[in-house]
Motif scaffolding. Structure first.
Motif, PDB file in Angstrom:
ATOM      1  N   ALA A  19      74.055 -24.479  25.291  1.00 22.56           N
ATOM      2  CA  ALA A  19      72.666 -24.075  25.505  1.00 22.56           C
ATOM      3  C   ALA A  19      71.791 -24.525  24.340  1.00 22.56           C
ATOM      4  O   ALA A  19      70.710 -25.096  24.531  1.00 22.56           O
ATOM      5  CB  ALA A  19      72.591 -22.561  25.682  1.00 22.56           C
ATOM      6  N   TYR A  26      65.834 -31.523  23.459  1.00 20.83           N
ATOM      7  CA  TYR A  26      64.419 -31.640  23.779  1.00 20.83           C
ATOM      8  C   TYR A  26      63.560 -31.657  22.526  1.00 20.83           C
ATOM      9  O   TYR A  26      62.577 -32.375  22.428  1.00 20.83           O
ATOM     10  CB  TYR A  26      63.974 -30.481  24.686  1.00 20.83           C
ATOM     11  CG  TYR A  26      64.129 -30.807  26.134  1.00 20.83           C
ATOM     12  CD1 TYR A  26      65.193 -30.315  26.871  1.00 20.83           C
ATOM     13  CD2 TYR A  26      63.212 -31.627  26.771  1.00 20.83           C
ATOM     14  CE1 TYR A  26      65.339 -30.638  28.200  1.00 20.83           C
ATOM     15  CE2 TYR A  26      63.359 -31.951  28.097  1.00 20.83           C
ATOM     16  CZ  TYR A  26      64.417 -31.450  28.804  1.00 20.83           C
ATOM     17  OH  TYR A  26      64.555 -31.764  30.113  1.00 20.83           O
ATOM     18  N   THR A  35      49.922 -33.658  22.694  1.00 25.64           N
ATOM     19  CA  THR A  35      49.852 -34.342  23.991  1.00 25.64           C
ATOM     20  C   THR A  35      50.267 -35.805  23.888  1.00 25.64           C
ATOM     21  O   THR A  35      51.156 -36.268  24.635  1.00 25.64           O
ATOM     22  CB  THR A  35      48.409 -34.264  24.533  1.00 25.64           C
ATOM     23  OG1 THR A  35      47.918 -32.954  24.339  1.00 25.64           O
ATOM     24  CG2 THR A  35      48.366 -34.585  25.989  1.00 25.64           C
TER      25      THR A  35
ATOM     26  N   ALA B  21      49.727 -34.929  32.613  1.00 31.30           N
ATOM     27  CA  ALA B  21      51.036 -35.507  32.312  1.00 31.30           C
ATOM     28  C   ALA B  21      51.807 -34.606  31.351  1.00 31.30           C
ATOM     29  O   ALA B  21      53.013 -34.353  31.532  1.00 31.30           O
ATOM     30  CB  ALA B  21      50.867 -36.895  31.707  1.00 31.30           C
ATOM     31  N   ASP B  22      51.094 -34.116  30.325  1.00 34.40           N
ATOM     32  CA  ASP B  22      51.733 -33.246  29.344  1.00 34.40           C
ATOM     33  C   ASP B  22      52.250 -31.962  29.990  1.00 34.40           C
ATOM     34  O   ASP B  22      53.358 -31.498  29.696  1.00 34.40           O
ATOM     35  CB  ASP B  22      50.707 -32.908  28.257  1.00 34.40           C
ATOM     36  CG  ASP B  22      51.339 -32.237  27.076  1.00 34.40           C
ATOM     37  OD1 ASP B  22      50.669 -31.401  26.447  1.00 34.40           O
ATOM     38  OD2 ASP B  22      52.500 -32.548  26.798  1.00 34.40           O
ATOM     39  N   ILE B  25      55.440 -32.643  31.964  1.00 36.70           N
ATOM     40  CA  ILE B  25      56.611 -32.866  31.110  1.00 36.70           C
ATOM     41  C   ILE B  25      57.068 -31.549  30.501  1.00 36.70           C
ATOM     42  O   ILE B  25      58.263 -31.225  30.490  1.00 36.70           O
ATOM     43  CB  ILE B  25      56.293 -33.888  30.010  1.00 36.70           C
ATOM     44  CG1 ILE B  25      56.051 -35.265  30.611  1.00 36.70           C
ATOM     45  CG2 ILE B  25      57.420 -33.964  29.009  1.00 36.70           C
ATOM     46  CD1 ILE B  25      55.506 -36.266  29.641  1.00 36.70           C
ATOM     47  N   LYS B  26      56.103 -30.751  30.011  1.00 40.31           N
ATOM     48  CA  LYS B  26      56.487 -29.518  29.320  1.00 40.31           C
ATOM     49  C   LYS B  26      57.067 -28.489  30.277  1.00 40.31           C
ATOM     50  O   LYS B  26      58.062 -27.822  29.963  1.00 40.31           O
ATOM     51  CB  LYS B  26      55.298 -28.949  28.578  1.00 40.31           C
ATOM     52  CG  LYS B  26      54.899 -29.794  27.394  1.00 40.31           C
ATOM     53  CD  LYS B  26      54.379 -28.960  26.264  1.00 40.31           C
ATOM     54  CE  LYS B  26      54.429 -29.653  24.944  1.00 40.31           C
ATOM     55  NZ  LYS B  26      53.800 -30.931  24.827  1.00 40.31           N
ATOM     56  N   GLY B  28      58.545 -29.143  33.100  1.00 36.79           N
ATOM     57  CA  GLY B  28      59.854 -29.669  33.489  1.00 36.79           C
ATOM     58  C   GLY B  28      60.913 -29.408  32.431  1.00 36.79           C
ATOM     59  O   GLY B  28      62.043 -28.991  32.737  1.00 36.79           O
ATOM     60  N   SER B  29      60.543 -29.625  31.164  1.00 38.33           N
ATOM     61  CA  SER B  29      61.517 -29.380  30.103  1.00 38.33           C
ATOM     62  C   SER B  29      61.833 -27.897  30.006  1.00 38.33           C
ATOM     63  O   SER B  29      62.983 -27.509  29.751  1.00 38.33           O
ATOM     64  CB  SER B  29      60.998 -29.908  28.772  1.00 38.33           C
ATOM     65  OG  SER B  29      59.881 -29.184  28.352  1.00 38.33           O
ATOM     66  N   VAL B  32      64.283 -27.118  32.741  1.00 39.35           N
ATOM     67  CA  VAL B  32      65.640 -27.626  32.475  1.00 39.35           C
ATOM     68  C   VAL B  32      66.341 -26.771  31.429  1.00 39.35           C
ATOM     69  O   VAL B  32      67.507 -26.378  31.601  1.00 39.35           O
ATOM     70  CB  VAL B  32      65.580 -29.100  32.045  1.00 39.35           C
ATOM     71  CG1 VAL B  32      66.914 -29.574  31.517  1.00 39.35           C
ATOM     72  CG2 VAL B  32      65.165 -29.968  33.206  1.00 39.35           C
ATOM     73  N   THR B  33      65.629 -26.462  30.340  1.00 41.26           N
ATOM     74  CA  THR B  33      66.275 -25.644  29.312  1.00 41.26           C
ATOM     75  C   THR B  33      66.556 -24.244  29.835  1.00 41.26           C
ATOM     76  O   THR B  33      67.632 -23.680  29.578  1.00 41.26           O
ATOM     77  CB  THR B  33      65.405 -25.551  28.054  1.00 41.26           C
ATOM     78  OG1 THR B  33      64.065 -25.314  28.449  1.00 41.26           O
ATOM     79  CG2 THR B  33      65.477 -26.802  27.231  1.00 41.26           C
ATOM     80  N   ALA B  36      69.548 -24.470  32.064  1.00 42.24           N
ATOM     81  CA  ALA B  36      70.795 -24.628  31.301  1.00 42.24           C
ATOM     82  C   ALA B  36      71.213 -23.301  30.679  1.00 42.24           C
ATOM     83  O   ALA B  36      72.389 -22.906  30.735  1.00 42.24           O
ATOM     84  CB  ALA B  36      70.610 -25.684  30.212  1.00 42.24           C
ATOM     85  N   LEU B  37      70.237 -22.593  30.098  1.00 47.59           N
ATOM     86  CA  LEU B  37      70.546 -21.297  29.485  1.00 47.59           C
ATOM     87  C   LEU B  37      71.038 -20.296  30.519  1.00 47.59           C
ATOM     88  O   LEU B  37      72.002 -19.552  30.285  1.00 47.59           O
ATOM     89  CB  LEU B  37      69.302 -20.734  28.790  1.00 47.59           C
ATOM     90  CG  LEU B  37      68.975 -21.320  27.415  1.00 47.59           C
ATOM     91  CD1 LEU B  37      67.591 -20.898  26.978  1.00 47.59           C
ATOM     92  CD2 LEU B  37      69.986 -20.881  26.398  1.00 47.59           C
ATOM     93  N   VAL B  40      74.602 -21.249  31.662  1.00 49.80           N
ATOM     94  CA  VAL B  40      75.686 -21.196  30.687  1.00 49.80           C
ATOM     95  C   VAL B  40      75.826 -19.807  30.075  1.00 49.80           C
ATOM     96  O   VAL B  40      76.931 -19.296  29.940  1.00 49.80           O
ATOM     97  CB  VAL B  40      75.413 -22.274  29.614  1.00 49.80           C
ATOM     98  CG1 VAL B  40      76.278 -22.070  28.414  1.00 49.80           C
ATOM     99  CG2 VAL B  40      75.664 -23.636  30.201  1.00 49.80           C
ATOM    100  N   LEU B  41      74.682 -19.215  29.703  1.00 52.49           N
ATOM    101  CA  LEU B  41      74.747 -17.984  28.923  1.00 52.49           C
ATOM    102  C   LEU B  41      74.477 -16.721  29.719  1.00 52.49           C
ATOM    103  O   LEU B  41      75.077 -15.690  29.474  1.00 52.49           O
ATOM    104  CB  LEU B  41      73.731 -18.048  27.774  1.00 52.49           C
ATOM    105  CG  LEU B  41      74.202 -18.583  26.434  1.00 52.49           C
ATOM    106  CD1 LEU B  41      73.061 -18.545  25.437  1.00 52.49           C
ATOM    107  CD2 LEU B  41      75.372 -17.799  25.895  1.00 52.49           C
ATOM    108  N   MET B  59      52.511 -23.896  26.113  1.00 52.31           N
ATOM    109  CA  MET B  59      52.382 -25.022  25.177  1.00 52.31           C
ATOM    110  C   MET B  59      51.423 -26.068  25.721  1.00 52.31           C
ATOM    111  O   MET B  59      50.578 -26.618  24.994  1.00 52.31           O
ATOM    112  CB  MET B  59      53.756 -25.659  24.946  1.00 52.31           C
ATOM    113  CG  MET B  59      54.650 -24.859  24.037  1.00 52.31           C
ATOM    114  SD  MET B  59      55.986 -25.824  23.354  1.00 52.31           S
ATOM    115  CE  MET B  59      57.116 -25.865  24.710  1.00 52.31           C
ATOM    116  N   ASN B  63      47.852 -27.381  24.085  1.00 52.22           N
ATOM    117  CA  ASN B  63      47.594 -28.799  23.799  1.00 52.22           C
ATOM    118  C   ASN B  63      46.359 -29.294  24.525  1.00 52.22           C
ATOM    119  O   ASN B  63      45.563 -30.067  23.981  1.00 52.22           O
ATOM    120  CB  ASN B  63      48.798 -29.632  24.221  1.00 52.22           C
ATOM    121  CG  ASN B  63      49.902 -29.579  23.194  1.00 52.22           C
ATOM    122  OD1 ASN B  63      49.670 -29.117  22.089  1.00 52.22           O
ATOM    123  ND2 ASN B  63      51.068 -30.045  23.557  1.00 52.22           N
TER     124      ASN B  63
END
Lengths: 160, 81
Positions: A19, A26, A35, B21-22, B25-26, B28-29, B32-33, B36-37, B40-41, B59, B63
């Motif tokens: 994890a 990232y 940005t 776009a930002d 991406i943010k 999406g990340s 994903v994180t 995953a957490l 797994v956890l 975030m 921005n």
């Protein structure tokens, strides 16, 4: 006892490592900054991923297989969605002689005439539908309920 | 390498494009994180994914605000006040 504790410790540490590794990946890729930096770093990451993808022919083959299988399964539904208008909304625009006069008015007029004709024919339509429904009900009521199926004389002759 | 000059009337639209776009991406990340957490956890619960989405959105919003406030038009309006 000690072995069991060590086993659980190892399990927890691997999970936390996985994890934490995702989060660190990232952070290191720089996708959590401002940005402009995010967008540039995302492009770099995408190019690196493309390099890895092209360098491994097995990975490429497997991913192409997956994408082709998914697209072949999804295709009938996507075709239905894209052809929805052609399949379900077949509007007869033959009344429109020329588009200069507009589309809405002739279609509206056609709709009005269709509605008024339906209202005018409604007694006959209702009578026809009710008579056919009554006939169907009669047929259903004539069949004996709960009785065993009668043996067919045709099946007996076939057996002989 | 000198930065590309953006025309005055194109500053806000380009800032909005970068914002979108930002955000993608943010978020999406974050997904994903969080996924995953959660896998797994946290025994496949939903809350880490929602937390990731929330963090990513926050975030991205910060921005976006920074980016839009740095355009000439908005900066002049803010200075006037």
């Amino acid at each position: 006892m000690a072995l069991r504790k060590m086993g659980s410790l190892i399990r927890i540490s691997t999970k936390a490592g996985l994890a934490g590794g995702t989060v660190y990946l990232y952070y290191e890729a720089g996708l959590w900054k401002g940005t402009d930096e995010t967008i540039d770093n995302y492009e770099k990451l995408r190019k690196d991923a493309e390099v890895v993808y092209n360098a491994n022919p097995d990975v490429k083959k497997w991913l192409e297989y997956v994408s082709s299988s998914v697209s072949s399964n999804v295709k009938p539904y996507s075709d239905a969605i894209t052809n929805f208008r052609k399949e379900w909304l077949n509007v007869d625009l033959s009344t429109v002689s020329s588009p200069i006069n507009g589309v809405v008015k002739p279609v509206w007029n056609k709709g009005v005439t269709w509605t008024i004709e339906a209202i005018a024919d409604s007694p006959e339509t209702i009578q026809r539908l009710s008579s056919t429904g009554w006939e169907k009900l009669k047929e259903l009521s004539m069949e004996p309920q709960g009785s065993p199926p009668k043996p067919d004389s045709s099946s007996k002759s076939a057996k002989q | 390498m000198p930065a590309k000059q953006v025309l005055c009337e194109d500053q806000i639209p380009s800032a909005l494009d970068k914002c979108i776009a930002d955000t993608i991406i943010k978020v999406g990340s974050g997904v994903v994180t969080g996924g995953a957490l959660s896998l797994v956890l946290f025994r496949r619960r939903l809350w880490p994914i929602t937390l990731g989405i929330g963090i990513g959105t926050g975030m991205a919003m910060a921005n976006c605000q920074n980016k839009l406030n740095s355009t000439d038009v908005v900066r002049r309006n803010l200075e006037r006040k």
